[in-house]
Design a protein around this motif. Structure first.
Motif, mmCIF file in Angstrom:
data_model
loop_
_atom_site.group_PDB
_atom_site.id
_atom_site.type_symbol
_atom_site.label_atom_id
_atom_site.label_comp_id
_atom_site.label_asym_id
_atom_site.label_seq_id
_atom_site.Cartn_x
_atom_site.Cartn_y
_atom_site.Cartn_z
ATOM 1 N N LEU A 140 0.811 -1.217 0.000
ATOM 2 C CA LEU A 140 0.000 0.000 0.000
ATOM 3 C C LEU A 140 0.845 1.268 0.000
ATOM 4 C CD1 LEU A 140 -2.728 -0.840 2.668
ATOM 5 C CD2 LEU A 140 -2.941 -0.958 0.174
ATOM 6 N N GLY A 141 0.263 2.322 -0.536
ATOM 7 C CA GLY A 141 0.808 3.657 -0.371
ATOM 8 C C GLY A 141 0.360 4.249 0.955
ATOM 9 N N VAL A 142 1.298 4.864 1.680
ATOM 10 C CA VAL A 142 1.009 5.543 2.944
ATOM 11 C C VAL A 142 1.566 6.956 2.827
ATOM 12 C CG1 VAL A 142 1.353 5.579 5.438
ATOM 13 C CG2 VAL A 142 1.133 3.381 4.240
ATOM 14 N N LEU A 143 0.680 7.935 2.742
ATOM 15 C CA LEU A 143 1.092 9.327 2.563
ATOM 16 C C LEU A 143 1.135 10.014 3.922
ATOM 17 C CD1 LEU A 143 0.086 11.669 -0.290
ATOM 18 C CD2 LEU A 143 0.045 12.530 2.051
ATOM 19 N N VAL A 144 2.263 10.674 4.219
ATOM 20 C CA VAL A 144 2.504 11.264 5.536
ATOM 21 C C VAL A 144 2.772 12.757 5.391
ATOM 22 C CG1 VAL A 144 3.923 11.182 7.618
ATOM 23 C CG2 VAL A 144 3.528 9.087 6.299
ATOM 24 N N HIS A 145 2.019 13.570 6.120
ATOM 25 C CA HIS A 145 2.315 15.001 6.167
ATOM 26 C C HIS A 145 3.749 15.196 6.649
ATOM 27 C CE1 HIS A 145 1.615 19.316 6.903
ATOM 28 N NE2 HIS A 145 2.345 19.132 7.990
ATOM 29 N N ALA A 146 4.513 15.996 5.918
ATOM 30 C CA ALA A 146 5.934 16.172 6.245
ATOM 31 C C ALA A 146 6.320 17.642 6.225
ATOM 32 C CB ALA A 146 6.805 15.374 5.281
ATOM 33 N N GLY A 166 7.920 -3.483 1.282
ATOM 34 C CA GLY A 166 6.748 -3.535 0.416
ATOM 35 C C GLY A 166 5.840 -2.336 0.549
ATOM 36 N N LEU A 167 5.956 -1.606 1.655
ATOM 37 C CA LEU A 167 5.186 -0.381 1.870
ATOM 38 C C LEU A 167 5.762 0.730 0.996
ATOM 39 C CD1 LEU A 167 4.284 1.118 5.333
ATOM 40 C CD2 LEU A 167 5.719 2.417 3.785
ATOM 41 N N ARG A 168 4.893 1.577 0.446
ATOM 42 C CA ARG A 168 5.348 2.729 -0.342
ATOM 43 C C ARG A 168 5.039 3.989 0.466
ATOM 44 N NH1 ARG A 168 3.731 -0.271 -5.155
ATOM 45 N NH2 ARG A 168 5.346 -1.852 -5.358
ATOM 46 N N LEU A 169 6.053 4.559 1.107
ATOM 47 C CA LEU A 169 5.878 5.706 1.997
ATOM 48 C C LEU A 169 6.071 6.997 1.211
ATOM 49 C CD1 LEU A 169 5.377 6.273 5.064
ATOM 50 C CD2 LEU A 169 7.830 6.701 5.230
ATOM 51 N N ILE A 170 5.073 7.867 1.264
ATOM 52 C CA ILE A 170 5.086 9.122 0.511
ATOM 53 C C ILE A 170 5.169 10.278 1.498
ATOM 54 C CG2 ILE A 170 3.865 10.555 -1.164
ATOM 55 C CD1 ILE A 170 2.220 7.921 -1.826
ATOM 56 N N LEU A 171 6.273 11.010 1.477
ATOM 57 C CA LEU A 171 6.404 12.204 2.309
ATOM 58 C C LEU A 171 5.785 13.379 1.568
ATOM 59 C CD1 LEU A 171 10.031 11.865 3.732
ATOM 60 C CD2 LEU A 171 7.860 11.197 4.793
ATOM 61 N N ALA A 172 4.753 13.956 2.147
ATOM 62 C CA ALA A 172 4.061 15.073 1.513
ATOM 63 C C ALA A 172 4.893 16.348 1.599
ATOM 64 C CB ALA A 172 2.703 15.284 2.175
ATOM 65 N N HIS A 173 4.490 17.339 0.805
ATOM 66 C CA HIS A 173 5.069 18.685 0.863
ATOM 67 C C HIS A 173 6.577 18.677 0.626
ATOM 68 C CE1 HIS A 173 1.093 19.398 2.285
ATOM 69 N NE2 HIS A 173 1.299 18.781 3.431
ATOM 70 N N ALA A 174 6.999 17.830 -0.334
ATOM 71 C CA ALA A 174 8.410 17.738 -0.728
ATOM 72 C C ALA A 174 9.316 17.321 0.421
ATOM 73 C CB ALA A 174 8.895 19.062 -1.337
ATOM 74 N N GLY A 175 8.729 16.776 1.483
ATOM 75 C CA GLY A 175 9.539 16.359 2.626
ATOM 76 C C GLY A 175 10.345 17.491 3.224
ATOM 77 N N ASN A 191 11.269 2.630 -2.097
ATOM 78 C CA ASN A 191 9.911 2.751 -1.562
ATOM 79 C C ASN A 191 9.703 4.035 -0.760
ATOM 80 O OD1 ASN A 191 11.627 1.779 0.488
ATOM 81 N ND2 ASN A 191 9.951 0.761 1.576
ATOM 82 N N LEU A 192 10.635 4.988 -0.869
ATOM 83 C CA LEU A 192 10.493 6.295 -0.224
ATOM 84 C C LEU A 192 10.211 7.338 -1.299
ATOM 85 C CD1 LEU A 192 10.719 8.176 2.264
ATOM 86 C CD2 LEU A 192 13.178 8.353 1.767
ATOM 87 N N PHE A 193 9.045 7.981 -1.195
ATOM 88 C CA PHE A 193 8.607 8.935 -2.211
ATOM 89 C C PHE A 193 8.380 10.315 -1.592
ATOM 90 C CE2 PHE A 193 7.424 4.746 -3.592
ATOM 91 C CZ PHE A 193 7.783 4.736 -4.928
ATOM 92 N N PHE A 194 8.346 11.308 -2.468
ATOM 93 C CA PHE A 194 8.102 12.691 -2.072
ATOM 94 C C PHE A 194 7.023 13.254 -2.986
ATOM 95 C CE2 PHE A 194 12.387 11.526 -1.138
ATOM 96 C CZ PHE A 194 12.716 12.138 0.063
ATOM 97 N N LEU A 260 -0.626 2.472 -6.665
ATOM 98 C CA LEU A 260 -2.004 2.127 -6.323
ATOM 99 C C LEU A 260 -2.369 0.712 -6.757
ATOM 100 C CD1 LEU A 260 -3.763 5.500 -7.170
ATOM 101 C CD2 LEU A 260 -3.103 4.630 -4.927
ATOM 102 N N ALA A 261 -1.719 0.226 -7.798
ATOM 103 C CA ALA A 261 -1.976 -1.139 -8.258
ATOM 104 C C ALA A 261 -1.089 -2.163 -7.561
ATOM 105 C CB ALA A 261 -1.769 -1.219 -9.770
ATOM 106 N N ALA A 262 -0.224 -1.706 -6.638
ATOM 107 C CA ALA A 262 0.733 -2.582 -5.951
ATOM 108 C C ALA A 262 1.592 -3.343 -6.954
ATOM 109 C CB ALA A 262 0.016 -3.535 -5.003
#
Length: 394
Positions: A140-146, A166-175, A191-194, A260-262
């Protein structure tokens, strides 16, 4: 939303330089109870996404009374959207987060949103570890306010990504809270996204030049900005940084589809580095005065002096290499004055000075002189349905 008409025209022109992109906005909201004063309905969100020709991931705004009902509403709105919206559920670690996540995923949510600052927690909170393990198992994607004010967020985010590949961690606001160093970690953590839900040209240009493009996801932060506005400015930043057309397609929707499609993630190559950035000293003066104006506007102060200095900094002469960029900046400052006189910029809380988006856009132009300048309309064409100087109406 304010600016949809103007910036959808900018976006149409930029699409010609980036053929084939299918916009997918990773960060939008619906809600009516956020204490910060912003509001957004599903209809309003759908309108700004439609104006940009985009789909969007959506989750609840801050709900002081809890998230189950708000999550249900977002899931229902997404189900009715005919593919325009994809729901993420928002979790509070103090309110049985694993059970709420499982309930929402079973009901149709496709990922998770966390806001450590609003809910007052850190990513190493014990109740979140089972949620991360479940997200790892499901891809899953997990979006985190950053944003600011979250101690150790970057450190904890890196550890979560290492424990749960396997988790896709998304740091919001350009981290931005940890961007000074965490961009280096992205090279080793696929698996670390911005996401790009942020306003500062300097931060976003740093993101596009230092982080591998496969780890960047386009996002608007609607309703805090219109989708066309965010897409136009981010395409300018990405083009100035030197991303290829294939990389643009990945950043502006392709990778989010995979998340989103894993599915297996796309390796879009290394970060381009800062070589494509232009820090012309004359344009740097323009940008500095515009940033000063933006800071004042965020705090409710009319930036008359800063914008007057911007105009003076733009008097570079018609034959100078900076003339076209400076003319576009002045045109936006003029447009902002018309907005102020006519009261067209509505929908934001009163603490913000009107026309903020236009000054942010002017700052973006000052930092992207290598991208063709947009054709700017008369101020009256900001009104819905009015044609611009090329006779086109939205």
């Amino acid at each position: 939303m304010f600016g949809d008409e103007l910036f959808s025209r900018w976006l149409a022109d930029l699409r010609e330089q980036a053929p084939g992109i299918e916009l997918f906005d990773a960060h939008t909201h619906i809600g009516q109870n956020d204490p910060d004063g912003f509001r957004c309905s599903a209809e309003e969100l759908t309108a700004t996404l439609t104006a940009a020709g985009a789909r969007g991931v959506v989750f609840p705004m801050h709900e002081p009374d809890g998230y189950p009902a708000a999550n249900d509403q977002v899931i229902a709105d997404s189900r009715r959207s005919e593919g325009r919206l994809t729901a993420f559920c928002r979790l509070d670690p103090s309110a049985e987060p694993l059970a709420e996540a499982q309930r929402c995923l079973d009901a149709g949510a496709a990922g998770i949103k966390l806001h450590p600052r609003a809910e007052g927690f850190a990513l190493d909170t014990p109740s979140m570890e089972p949620v991360f393990a479940m997200a790892d198992e499901r891809g899953l994607g997990v979006l985190v306010h950053a944003g600011r004010g979250i101690p150790a967020l970057g450190e904890h985010a890196v550890k979560v990504c290492e424990r749960h590949p396997g988790l896709r961690l998304i740091l919001a606001h350009a981290g931005i809270c940890d961007l000074a160093w965490i961009w280096k970690a992205a090279e080793e953590l696929p698996n670390l996204f911005f996401d790009t839900a942020w306003w500062s040209a300097s931060d976003l240009l740093a993101l596009y030049t230092l982080v591998p493009p496969g780890n960047i996801l386009f996002a608007s932060d609607a309703p805090y900005s219109a989708c066309s506005f965010a897409a136009s400015l981010n395409l300018r930043y990405a083009l100035q940084a030197g991303l290829s057309n294939d990389q643009l397609r990945i950043v502006f929707g392709g990778q989010l589809d995979r998340i989103l499609a894993a599915e297996e993630l796309i390796d879009a190559g290394p970060a381009p580095g800062p070589g494509g950035l232009d820090r012309d000293p004359l344009l740097d003066r323009v940008y500095t005065f515009l940033v000063a104006a933006i800071g004042q506007m965020f705090h409710g102060v009319e930036p008359a002096e800063s914008l007057a200095l911007t105009r003076l900094a733009c008097e570079v002469g018609e034959d100078s290499p900076q003339a076209e960029t400076c003319a576009a900046v002045v045109a936006l400052v003029d447009l902002r004055e018309e907005v102020l006189r006519t009261g067209q910029d509505t929908g934001r809380p009163e603490r913000f000075v009107p026309g903020l988006a236009l000054v942010v856009a002017a700052a973006a132009l000052a930092r992207t002189p290598g991208v063709p300048m947009p054709k700017l309309p008369r101020a009256s064409s900001l009104r819905r349905g009015a044609p611009d100087d090329r006779g086109r109406a939205p």
